[in-house]
Design an enzyme around this catalytic site. Structure first.
Site, PDB file in Angstrom:
ATOM      1  N   ASN A 179       0.867  -1.172   0.000  1.00 17.30           N
ATOM      2  CA  ASN A 179       0.000   0.000   0.000  1.00 17.30           C
ATOM      3  C   ASN A 179       0.903   1.220   0.000  1.00 17.30           C
ATOM      4  O   ASN A 179       1.846   1.287   0.785  1.00 17.30           O
ATOM      5  CB  ASN A 179      -0.870   0.050   1.259  1.00 17.30           C
ATOM      6  CG  ASN A 179      -1.917  -1.038   1.280  1.00 17.30           C
ATOM      7  OD1 ASN A 179      -2.547  -1.316   0.273  1.00 17.30           O
ATOM      8  ND2 ASN A 179      -2.099  -1.651   2.426  1.00 17.30           N
ATOM      9  N   HIS A 190       7.915   4.982   5.085  1.00 12.95           N
ATOM     10  CA  HIS A 190       9.129   4.283   4.655  1.00 12.95           C
ATOM     11  C   HIS A 190       8.745   3.202   3.635  1.00 12.95           C
ATOM     12  O   HIS A 190       7.803   2.442   3.852  1.00 12.95           O
ATOM     13  CB  HIS A 190       9.792   3.640   5.872  1.00 12.95           C
ATOM     14  CG  HIS A 190      11.186   3.179   5.607  1.00 12.95           C
ATOM     15  ND1 HIS A 190      12.290   3.715   6.255  1.00 12.95           N
ATOM     16  CD2 HIS A 190      11.684   2.229   4.779  1.00 12.95           C
ATOM     17  CE1 HIS A 190      13.380   3.110   5.830  1.00 12.95           C
ATOM     18  NE2 HIS A 190      13.041   2.202   4.930  1.00 12.95           N
ATOM     19  N   HIS A 192       7.915   0.100   1.998  1.00 14.45           N
ATOM     20  CA  HIS A 192       7.811  -1.269   2.501  1.00 14.45           C
ATOM     21  C   HIS A 192       6.516  -1.896   2.005  1.00 14.45           C
ATOM     22  O   HIS A 192       5.602  -1.206   1.541  1.00 14.45           O
ATOM     23  CB  HIS A 192       7.842  -1.295   4.034  1.00 14.45           C
ATOM     24  CG  HIS A 192       6.574  -0.794   4.671  1.00 14.45           C
ATOM     25  ND1 HIS A 192       6.208   0.536   4.689  1.00 14.45           N
ATOM     26  CD2 HIS A 192       5.567  -1.459   5.304  1.00 14.45           C
ATOM     27  CE1 HIS A 192       5.049   0.676   5.294  1.00 14.45           C
ATOM     28  NE2 HIS A 192       4.631  -0.518   5.682  1.00 14.45           N
ATOM     29  N   GLN A 194       4.016  -5.805   2.645  1.00 19.75           N
ATOM     30  CA  GLN A 194       3.692  -6.840   3.609  1.00 19.75           C
ATOM     31  C   GLN A 194       3.447  -8.163   2.898  1.00 19.75           C
ATOM     32  O   GLN A 194       3.209  -8.203   1.688  1.00 19.75           O
ATOM     33  CB  GLN A 194       2.457  -6.461   4.421  1.00 19.75           C
ATOM     34  CG  GLN A 194       2.625  -5.188   5.227  1.00 19.75           C
ATOM     35  CD  GLN A 194       1.422  -4.917   6.111  1.00 19.75           C
ATOM     36  OE1 GLN A 194       1.071  -5.707   6.986  1.00 19.75           O
ATOM     37  NE2 GLN A 194       0.770  -3.785   5.876  1.00 19.75           N
TER      38      GLN A 194
END
Length: 368
Positions: A179, A190, A192, A194
């Site tokens: 997202n 930051h 990233h 999942q």
């Protein structure tokens, strides 16, 4: 600590003070120059629960402990940056590495979920796993700022995590996603993503598999082979074609600038890509992300999802692909789910995919 080198990639395994696993990945040998940190030394106490929705045929996850997760912290308290002050530890150590994966401190699913008391619906433990994938040590960067080699490494990381879950007998499906943007609910800027690993096959993956198998049974061809051939024959919706991989605004796009990244041959898992295919896939993915940011001259809020075959058995019919859902439909105009979309599940799009694809092809990437 354990170290592994495969081809031109490197990885090292660590255990955090709170017991969670951490894996660092790099294109060069990994060097860690500080202690392995954790924001808290206390072990995670997660008790997620799942309840069955009888009219939608799907599980709903409940994880009350997630209410305490980090929410839009100031830059000096970024938990995904390497630790700069040992008195205020983050999730990552200092050192030389490209990507990091660790178990989520606030998981919606966990392999150790205790059996809950009986609930008002069909209730069971929220069994599964949730991991965080940090794309870069640069807090201000984007996924598209990674080099081609680093994005190819990310594809390897997603494949590695999937293979690890597949090696057990609990996980039946894995979804990697990113997202991006406060517009879609991101609470940490930051760069990233999942990974959610489920002990069952969720509805989207299950439906994709059913329809892909139906197509194969009816035509004798893999769906992705026929789709790629048709899109290449048309040419109207292709954004970039690298031969081994391509991006396309699908003819059935639900979001205005929805973009799919696909391998050119039938592949069901990232681990099945050859080195050349993975590198081409990475270049096409980077190109698609850069075009979305350049389209309106702002960082496009989006959801990126990696669709791989369920792990309960071999499913060669399943079409590996990445879907990008951009949330701006025009400059300054968000795509919000309307009544027809949330109520019926059927989307309404403001622009034909052929027009959207043409706009993306025409984007100038010289200054992104």
């Amino acid at each position: 600590m354990t170290s592994t080198t495969t081809g031109h990639t490197h990885q090292q395994e660590f255990k955090k003070p709170d017991g969670r696993a951490l894996t660092l990945y790099g294109l060069q040998p990994i060097v860690v120059t500080s202690e392995i940190p954790s924001p808290s030394p206390e072990a995670v106490d997660a008790r997620p629960v799942m309840r069955w929705h009888p009219l939608r045929g799907e599980w709903v996850m409940y994880a009350a402990h997630r209410l305490g997760r980090t929410f839009l912290p100031p830059p000096e308290y970024n938990p995904l940056a390497p630790t700069s002050d040992p008195e205020h530890p983050t999730e990552l150590p200092r050192g030389t590495y490209d990507l990091a994966v660790f178990a989520n401190r606030f998981p919606s699913l966990t392999l150790e979920a205790p059996e809950p008391p009986p609930g008002p619906a069909h209730t069971r433990a929220g069994v599964g796993a949730c991991e965080v994938v940090v794309f870069s040590q640069n807090a201000a960067g984007r996924l598209s700022d990674l080099s081609d080699a680093q994005i190819s490494l990310l594809l390897l990381v997603w494949a590695d995590r999937t293979s690890r879950f597949a090696s057990g007998d609990v996980i039946k499906s894995v979804l990697a996603f990113e997202n991006r943007g406060v517009e879609v609910g991101v609470t940490l800027h930051h760069p990233h993503g999942q990974i959610y690993a489920y002990d069952h096959v969720p509805p989207v993956a299950g439906r994709m598999l059913d329809l892909a198998q139906q197509h194969q049974a009816e035509t004798g061809h893999a769906w992705i082979s026929d789709f790629v051939a048709a899109e290449r024959a048309s040419g109207e919706r292709i954004v970039r074609d690298e031969g081994l991989s391509l991006s396309v605004v699908p003819p059935f796009a639900r979001y205005t600038y929805e973009t799919w990244i696909l391998p050119a041959r039938p592949v069901s898992l990232l681990s099945e890509l050859t080195d050349d295919e993975r590198d081409a896939f990475a270049r096409v993915l980077k190109d698609a992300l850069l075009r979305l940011d350049a389209l309106f001259g702002v960082r496009m809020p989006y959801l990126l999802t990696v669709h791989q075959a369920p792990l309960d058995a071999a499913h060669p019919e399943f079409p590996l692909h990445i879907e990008l859902y951009p949330y701006l439909r025009a400059p300054g105009r968000m795509k919000y789910l309307a009544g027809t979309e949330q109520g019926s599940g059927e989307f309404a799009n403001d622009k034909f995919p052929e027009v959207a694809a043409a706009e993306l092809r025409e984007v100038n990437l010289d200054h992104v």
